[in-house]
Design a protein around this motif. Structure first.
Motif, PDB file in Angstrom:
ATOM      1  N   ASP A   1      -1.214   7.526 -23.585  1.00 16.12           N
ATOM      2  CA  ASP A   1      -2.206   8.300 -22.845  1.00 16.12           C
ATOM      3  C   ASP A   1      -2.913   7.478 -21.773  1.00 16.12           C
ATOM      4  O   ASP A   1      -3.973   7.856 -21.281  1.00 16.12           O
ATOM      5  N   GLY A   2      -2.321   6.336 -21.411  1.00 13.93           N
ATOM      6  CA  GLY A   2      -2.928   5.508 -20.383  1.00 13.93           C
ATOM      7  C   GLY A   2      -4.190   4.814 -20.868  1.00 13.93           C
ATOM      8  O   GLY A   2      -4.459   4.718 -22.061  1.00 13.93           O
ATOM      9  N   VAL A   3      -4.954   4.337 -19.888  1.00  8.89           N
ATOM     10  CA  VAL A   3      -6.177   3.593 -20.177  1.00  8.89           C
ATOM     11  C   VAL A   3      -7.358   4.324 -19.548  1.00  8.89           C
ATOM     12  O   VAL A   3      -7.287   4.761 -18.397  1.00  8.89           O
ATOM     13  N   LEU A   4      -8.423   4.442 -20.292  1.00  5.01           N
ATOM     14  CA  LEU A   4      -9.646   5.061 -19.803  1.00  5.01           C
ATOM     15  C   LEU A   4     -10.625   3.963 -19.428  1.00  5.01           C
ATOM     16  O   LEU A   4     -11.034   3.176 -20.277  1.00  5.01           O
ATOM     17  N   ARG A   5     -10.973   3.906 -18.130  1.00 10.34           N
ATOM     18  CA  ARG A   5     -11.921   2.899 -17.651  1.00 10.34           C
ATOM     19  C   ARG A   5     -13.184   3.597 -17.190  1.00 10.34           C
ATOM     20  O   ARG A   5     -13.118   4.587 -16.458  1.00 10.34           O
ATOM     21  N   ALA A   6     -14.327   3.074 -17.592  1.00 14.43           N
ATOM     22  CA  ALA A   6     -15.597   3.702 -17.242  1.00 14.43           C
ATOM     23  C   ALA A   6     -16.605   2.645 -16.830  1.00 14.43           C
ATOM     24  O   ALA A   6     -16.702   1.581 -17.445  1.00 14.43           O
ATOM     25  N   ARG A   7     -17.354   2.941 -15.769  1.00 14.90           N
ATOM     26  CA  ARG A   7     -18.438   2.086 -15.300  1.00 14.90           C
ATOM     27  C   ARG A   7     -19.724   2.900 -15.272  1.00 14.90           C
ATOM     28  O   ARG A   7     -19.691   4.114 -15.075  1.00 14.90           O
ATOM     29  N   SER A   8     -20.825   2.230 -15.418  1.00 18.89           N
ATOM     30  CA  SER A   8     -22.134   2.888 -15.396  1.00 18.89           C
ATOM     31  C   SER A   8     -22.162   4.072 -16.358  1.00 18.89           C
ATOM     32  O   SER A   8     -22.563   5.181 -16.001  1.00 18.89           O
ATOM     33  N   ILE A   9     -21.701   3.819 -17.576  1.00 15.41           N
ATOM     34  CA  ILE A   9     -21.625   4.877 -18.574  1.00 15.41           C
ATOM     35  C   ILE A   9     -22.452   4.495 -19.795  1.00 15.41           C
ATOM     36  O   ILE A   9     -22.591   3.301 -20.118  1.00 15.41           O
ATOM     37  N   ASP A  10     -22.991   5.478 -20.445  1.00 18.29           N
ATOM     38  CA  ASP A  10     -23.758   5.256 -21.670  1.00 18.29           C
ATOM     39  C   ASP A  10     -22.786   4.961 -22.812  1.00 18.29           C
ATOM     40  O   ASP A  10     -21.962   5.809 -23.164  1.00 18.29           O
ATOM     41  N   PRO A  11     -22.837   3.759 -23.388  1.00 20.00           N
ATOM     42  CA  PRO A  11     -21.901   3.430 -24.472  1.00 20.00           C
ATOM     43  C   PRO A  11     -22.071   4.321 -25.696  1.00 20.00           C
ATOM     44  O   PRO A  11     -21.147   4.422 -26.509  1.00 20.00           O
ATOM     45  N   ASP A  12     -23.215   4.958 -25.819  1.00 16.85           N
ATOM     46  CA  ASP A  12     -23.450   5.846 -26.953  1.00 16.85           C
ATOM     47  C   ASP A  12     -23.372   7.316 -26.536  1.00 16.85           C
ATOM     48  O   ASP A  12     -23.780   8.206 -27.297  1.00 16.85           O
ATOM     49  N   GLY A  13     -22.810   7.565 -25.352  1.00 16.49           N
ATOM     50  CA  GLY A  13     -22.726   8.924 -24.848  1.00 16.49           C
ATOM     51  C   GLY A  13     -21.597   9.735 -25.464  1.00 16.49           C
ATOM     52  O   GLY A  13     -20.720   9.214 -26.165  1.00 16.49           O
ATOM     53  N   GLU A  14     -21.605  11.016 -25.164  1.00 15.61           N
ATOM     54  CA  GLU A  14     -20.638  11.953 -25.737  1.00 15.61           C
ATOM     55  C   GLU A  14     -19.205  11.633 -25.318  1.00 15.61           C
ATOM     56  O   GLU A  14     -18.267  11.744 -26.115  1.00 15.61           O
ATOM     57  N   GLU A  15     -19.024  11.249 -24.061  1.00 17.00           N
ATOM     58  CA  GLU A  15     -17.669  10.989 -23.565  1.00 17.00           C
ATOM     59  C   GLU A  15     -17.003   9.851 -24.345  1.00 17.00           C
ATOM     60  O   GLU A  15     -15.835   9.942 -24.738  1.00 17.00           O
TER      61      GLU A  15
END
Length: 309
Positions: free
Chosen positions: A204-218
């Motif tokens: 499923d590839g790699v999910l990269r996130a910046r400026s994201i809440d580590p405890d968020g829903e996503e």
């Protein structure tokens, strides 16, 4: 002098090299610029640059050495274009195109002709040697570049028994636990807002996130479907922030402002070497403590079999 990245290695013969012996070995393999017909070269250079010719610094048991690499930039497109021109000239002269072996000889001649005219590019790789803990840390953006520096050190010393620093629990598993369960986060650890998650099945590839809440829903949803952390930005309170990778590489190091201020206040503008050493030892002490803390949080150091060299 502040390192940007860190690749860590366990030294299995920590007491084998005295300061003088190491300095002599580095001097015997000191850097010299590429000659007209050399494509690349490497050797040890002064960490303080133009301010000193000293190849090795040691402060409070922390050693600093620097490897310089230099190469001539000869773009493949230039070689290819020149080769096509020469091959066409030879074909016109002899009535038939040159064969594979003849073209290879032509190519070698072209490289030999063009090398002296090529620009050079230099880059430096700094190595930190913690004699107290038997660690070598290399300031390199990639593991390949770190291994090249380590190979150069091994060649200079004749032998060097090191293995990549390894921990008992895979870092990816521990980082996933930190994200999944806030209560599992050690005291003094702060999670940042840069996260990389990969699928356990790698389909499923790699999910990269910046400026994201580590405890968020996503992030929580991604973890629930089985993704695992491969990179995570963290901070060790009062010391530094970094991106921890699943291979235990430490990237994008940023040292605490208070440490930078302390180094600045202690610097001596009239003595650049002393200023460099002050920065280095402050940085090295923080790195040493941070590595020890991270190793503990990641389940302790794994037993390693000394590598032969």
């Amino acid at each position: 002098m502040w390192f940007k990245h860190l690749h860590l290695y366990r030294l299995h013969e920590n007491g084998a090299w005295s300061f003088d012996a190491l300095q002599d070995a580095l001097t015997a393999h000191a850097f010299a610029p590429v000659t007209a017909h050399q494509a690349r070269t490497h050797g040890w250079t002064a960490p303080a640059g133009r301010h000193s010719e000293q190849l090795l610094h040691e402060v409070s048991g922390h050693r600093l050495l620097s490897l310089m690499r230099q190469e001539r930039l000869l773009p493949p497109a230039v070689i290819r274009e020149t080769l096509e021109e020469r091959a066409a000239e030879q074909e016109a002269a002899q009535g038939y195109p040159p064969g594979r072996r003849e073209k290879q000889v032509l190519k070698e001649r072209i490289i030999e002709e063009l090398l002296p005219q090529a620009f050079t590019r230099s880059n430096r790789t700094d190595l930190w040697w913690d004699t107290h803990r038997g660690l070598i840390g290399i300031n390199a953006s990639s593991s390949k570049r770190a291994e090249q520096a380590l190979d150069a050190l091994r060649q200079s010393l004749g032998s060097l028994q090191v293995t990549p620093l390894a921990v008992a629990t895979p870092p990816g598993r521990t980082m996933t636990g930190w994200l999944s369960d806030p209560s599992a986060r050690p005291e003094g650890l702060l999670l940042g807002d840069q996260i990389e998650l990969r699928s356990r099945a790698d389909d499923d590839g790699v999910l990269r996130a910046r400026s994201i809440d580590p405890d968020g829903e996503e992030i929580r949803t991604a973890l629930e479907v089985g993704r695992q952390v491969s990179r995570l930005s963290i901070a060790l309170e009062g010391q530094l922030s970094l991106i921890l990778q699943e291979d235990l590489a430490l990237k994008s190091l940023r040292f605490d402002d208070a440490l930078i201020d302390e180094a600045s206040d202690s610097s001596d503008s009239d003595n650049p070497i002393m200023s460099m050493e002050t920065e280095f030892v402050l940085m090295a002490q923080v790195l040493s403590n941070a590595v020890e803390q991270l190793t503990q949080w990641l389940g302790g150091e794994a037993e390693a079999i000394p590598a032969t060299s």
